[in-house]
Design an enzyme around this catalytic site. Structure first.
Site, PDB file in Angstrom:
ATOM      1  N   LYS A  22      58.657  36.498 -10.530  1.00 42.80           N
ATOM      2  CA  LYS A  22      57.678  35.507 -10.991  1.00 42.80           C
ATOM      3  C   LYS A  22      56.271  36.090 -11.022  1.00 42.80           C
ATOM      4  O   LYS A  22      55.461  35.735 -11.880  1.00 42.80           O
ATOM      5  CB  LYS A  22      57.715  34.283 -10.079  1.00 42.80           C
ATOM      6  CG  LYS A  22      58.976  33.445 -10.237  1.00 42.80           C
ATOM      7  CD  LYS A  22      58.949  32.246  -9.292  1.00 42.80           C
ATOM      8  CE  LYS A  22      60.202  31.405  -9.455  1.00 42.80           C
ATOM      9  NZ  LYS A  22      60.214  30.242  -8.518  1.00 42.80           N
ATOM     10  N   HIS A  67      37.435  36.242  82.094  1.00 44.93           N
ATOM     11  CA  HIS A  67      36.843  37.380  81.378  1.00 44.93           C
ATOM     12  C   HIS A  67      35.420  37.047  80.924  1.00 44.93           C
ATOM     13  O   HIS A  67      35.104  37.046  79.735  1.00 44.93           O
ATOM     14  CB  HIS A  67      37.724  37.765  80.181  1.00 44.93           C
ATOM     15  CG  HIS A  67      38.986  38.448  80.577  1.00 44.93           C
ATOM     16  ND1 HIS A  67      40.177  37.761  80.733  1.00 44.93           N
ATOM     17  CD2 HIS A  67      39.254  39.747  80.884  1.00 44.93           C
ATOM     18  CE1 HIS A  67      41.128  38.611  81.087  1.00 44.93           C
ATOM     19  NE2 HIS A  67      40.594  39.824  81.191  1.00 44.93           N
TER      20      HIS A  67
END
Length: 855
Positions: A165, A557
């Protein structure tokens, strides 16, 4: 005209190679001789002998060799000859490739006839006809990788008349075959409309296949070379970008720019643009007020997959065509040539890779169809992809424009660009990590500043010890001379003999914590290091007071324990005469380390830190608390106003820090069992020596031996409470036990774990027994070996043994008590059993039923 000799003909042909070539091309199809012996006929080429077939292949090889530099030219020459051999109206070649992960075929040579020109048949990139593999016979051939001979295209379901086409040409029949390399289809060759027949024959298929087998060599060679170039570019891009990425870690923009600019020659495009996205996910509350008040419309634009508004805060354009140029556009407008199309925004929103052929013709995006700037440059093909970091957040968009060879970007370009952007995205991890480290460093500095503000001794606290205002009538300490400060400080410090500072039996309980600070200062003067190492007394006072404040108000501690360890270290050095193995500087460091050894203790042990996965446990892998005490101590020394070693030279200071590390880490009892055998060997060796000088030389000549002895001294100091007089030891032991029980309570409530007996408040009556076990298993060795090492330390062993007698007595009392309780329990159980037997009816026959009555 005379007769032409063979020699003359050869000379003419050699002098005119083009004429010779054209002549033989015209005369290639020779007639079969009518008489005599005939040459063997070719099965593939009807009407030709095998020799003529070989000549055809030789000609093809010469053509391919001649046009080896261009695959299109080589294919064109081959298709011209095929059109002639197959009697096809025309031939075509379609290339196979992939874009956006989708394979496709694209027209490359169309309508090739024996006489057509290469320029007329070559399809330029912006005029290519592109098909997916599910459209047309060519696509089907590429998909199936098989040859198809279609006698009537109208009867074939795969035929597409799209090309007919477009061109007005009518396709009746065709022959198509793929060129395959491994699993990849490189191209599809097609012959269209047999001229002298209604379809292509089996022999045509054989000719087509054999002829193209030679053409495929050139295609495969070119494709292999292309793949080599791709991998070479990819490796160069990775190597150079890695090189530049690791050069720059501080800023993502500079990191990207260095990497992208360095690899520009390997990207094979005319321009590329980097859009950096705003990474803000949540707006500030004051930016949301106008929206909430209705004064500003809520943002309704595109967002990234993680919910951020798509805002490019900076775009960097790299222009490589013509004169190289780099343009940096902060806060770019939406009509900037890279943003106006909407493609970068689309990629940032969806995270897709977009590879666009003939971009200006696209209907979804609005690319400029004409020149984008004064250079006249036009957009043709575009490849855009996101830059994603390791979190899978899109941090930017990279867009590449126009391949330099004019061809569209293919899947290999996508792979290269994706490799680059992926590497850049992952490399953000470096800058992110660097930024996080900077933030952590800044937070640490802020926290340290806050800590110093609350912990560091204040001027008033210093005045409470260093009373220069009262004695010198001077308001500012800076106005005082150092000698004056030394004098007034020494006058106010306690007498070491009166305070028993030289004694192993020293008792801290009657002394206030404030007075203990003064006692600590006195110890430094006693070892003669203040004047020798030029320690400013203001700094020494501030340091000692700050160390006292650094100890938390925990049960055991605390500062009192810290001071006791320091005082015991002093006593071991001076009274125990261990000082003879160490220099004054080493003694200075050992005493200071002893005072700091448990600073900022939390009242829980290392095991609890690990169980609770505390920040300290995550920071330090082993000796968790000890390493924290060490870091805290070193942090204090980083402040010049607290650095008691500020007047040492670099080498001396490094020695002090090393001794701090050895001394403080050595207080971890987990290391005690590793070092005690080594210490015992030193003691054994010294015990055999006849003179003291020999022992001193044996120890001092080896720094390792000195460190082992020092480490053992720290253990002896840390455990020294067990050697104190019983009235002191019994009280201190309860303090230790209470701290353990408090940890046990935490383990039970916070960690949901059952504590060990030593830390179980419910088993506090077992304390004497536990103390005896602790003395036997841990303590006895320390003080026994030190007593062997230096007889002067024997009082510590004696104190330990006396306390063991006391604890053993209490433990025996507890055992007797438990034995009595156990016997009473057994007796009670026996009585209960007898009563149960009587109640069951076993005691006689006169027992009556409580439910039945005999009438």
């Amino acid at each position: 005209m005379g007769e032409i000799s063979q020699e003359t003909v050869e000379k003419y042909l050699e002098a005119n190679p083009q004429f010779a070539k054209e002549y033989f091309n015209r005369k290639l199809q020779v007639e079969v001789p009518s008489g005599g012996a005939q040459a063997p006929a070719s099965a593939s080429f009807p009407g030709r002998t095998l020799a003529e077939e070989a000549a055809l292949y030789l000609e093809l090889l010469e053509v391919l060799l001649e046009e080896a530099g261009s695959v299109e030219l080589a294919a064109h020459r081959a298709l011209q000859r095929l059109a002639q051999l197959l009697q096809a109206d025309r031939c075509s070649m379609f290339l196979c490739r992939a874009r956006n992960g989708t394979p496709e075929v694209a027209s490359k040579l169309l309508d090739v006839t024996p006489t057509s020109k290469f320029e007329d048949n070559l399809v330029v990139p912006d005029r290519e006809a592109v098909f997916p593999l599910d459209v047309g016979i060519v696509g089907w051939v590429a998909h199936t990788k098989k040859t198809f001979n279609v006698p009537d295209v109208k009867k074939n379901s795969h035929f597409s008349d799209f090309m007919d086409k477009q061109t007005g040409y009518v396709t009746r029949n065709l022959l198509a075959t793929p060129i395959v390399m491994g699993k990849e289809v490189l191209a599809v060759f097609m012959a269209v409309n047999k001229v002298d027949a209604s379809e292509f024959s089996k022999q045509d298929e054989e000719v087509f296949s054999k002829y193209l087998s030679f053409v495929s060599i050139i295609l495969k060679l070119h494709h292999t070379n292309y793949l080599y170039n791709i991998e070479s570019r990819r490796s160069q891009i990775l190597m150079w970008s890695a090189n530049k990425v690791f050069e720059e870690l501080t800023d993502v923009e500079r990191q990207f720019h260095k990497a992208l600019y360095t690899v520009r020659t390997y990207l094979n495009c005319e321009r590329y643009s980097i859009g950096l996205l705003d990474m803000t996910k949540e707006k500030e509350f004051y930016d949301e007020w106008p929206v909430k008040l209705g004064e500003v419309e809520p943002y309704k634009g595109p967002k990234t997959p993680d919910g951020r508004e798509v805002i490019f805060y900076k775009i960097i354009d790299y222009i490589l065509h013509g004169k190289e140029e780099i343009k940096v556009i902060p806060t770019p407008p939406m009509d900037h040539w890279t943003l106006i199309s909407g493609l970068p925004t689309y990629v940032a929103e969806n995270g897709f890779i977009c590879n666009m052929l003939n971009a200006p013709a696209d209907e979804y995006f609005t690319f400029q169809k004409g020149p984008v700037d004064e250079t006249g440059w036009v957009i043709k093909n575009v490849l855009s992809l996101p830059i994603v970091n390791k979190k899978e957040d899109i941090v930017g968009v990279a867009t590449f424009y126009n391949r330099k060879d004019g061809k569209p970007f293919d899947e290999y370009d996508e792979h290269i660009a994706e490799t680059l952007t992926q590497f850049l995205g992952w490399s953000l991890l470096n800058t992110d990590t660097y930024e996080k480290m900077n933030k952590l460093e800044n937070r640490k500095d802020i926290a340290q500043e806050m800590l110093m503000n609350h912990t560091k001794a204040t001027p008033d606290e210093i005045k409470s010890i260093l009373k220069f205002k009262e004695k010198l009538n001077i308001d500012v300490i800076e106005d005082c001379e150092e000698k004056q400060l030394v004098t007034i400080l020494k006058e106010d410090l306690p007498d070491p003999r009166t305070a028993d500072l030289y004694e192993f039996r020293f008792r801290h309980l009657p002394i206030t914590e404030h007075e203990l600070i003064k006692c600590g200062l006195r110890l430094f003067f006693e070892i003669n290091v203040v004047e020798k190492f030029k320690v400013p007394v203001e700094v020494l006072t501030r340091w000692m007071y700050t160390v006292r404040k650094g100890y938390r108000a925990v049960t055991y501690h605390n500062w009192r324990h810290g001071f006791n360890v320091g005082q015991t270290m002093f006593t071991l050095l001076m009274t125990g005469r261990l000082k003879k193995y160490y220099t004054d500087l080493e003694a200075f460091a050992m005493l200071a380390a002893a005072f700091c050894h448990d600073i900022d203790h939390r009242g829980t042990n290392n095991l609890y830190q690990m169980k609770s996965t505390s920040p300290l446990a995550r920071l330090h892998g082993s000796s968790i608390l000890e390493r924290h005490h060490l870091e805290y101590s070193k942090t204090l020394l980083q402040d010049e106003s607290l650095n008691i070693f500020q007047n040492l030279n670099k080498r001396q200071y490094e020695t002090v820090i090393h001794l701090f590390e050895v001394a403080i880490i050595a207080t971890d009892l987990a290391l005690y069992f590793k070092k005690r055998t080594m210490f015992q060997k030193i003691v054994d060796a010294c015990e055999k020596m006849e003179t003291e000088e020999e022992a001193i030389k044996y120890v001092t000549i080896d720094p390792t031996k000195k460190e082992i002895i020092m480490a053992m001294m720290m253990t002896a100091c840390d455990l020294s409470a067990i050697t104190k007089p019983w009235e002191v030891q019994s009280q201190v032991a309860l303090l230790v036990a209470n701290e353990f029980w408090e940890q046990g309570d935490l383990e039970r409530t916070v960690l949901q774990q059952q504590p060990i007996p030593m830390m179980d408040r419910n088993k506090k009556d077992e304390l004497p027994k536990l103390q005896v076990g602790f003395i036997d298993f841990v303590c006895t060795f320390v003080y026994k070996e030190f007593s062997r090492f230096h007889k002067e330390i024997t009082p510590m062993l004696n104190g330990l043994q006396n306390n063991r007698v006391e604890w053993k007595s209490l433990a025996d009392e507890y055992d007797e008590k438990m034995k009595v309780i156990e016997e009473m329990k057994k007796q009670e159980e026996g009585n209960t059993t007898e009563k149960a037997v009587e109640d069951s009816g076993g005691g006689g026959d006169d027992k009556k039923s409580k439910t039945c009555l005999m009438l």
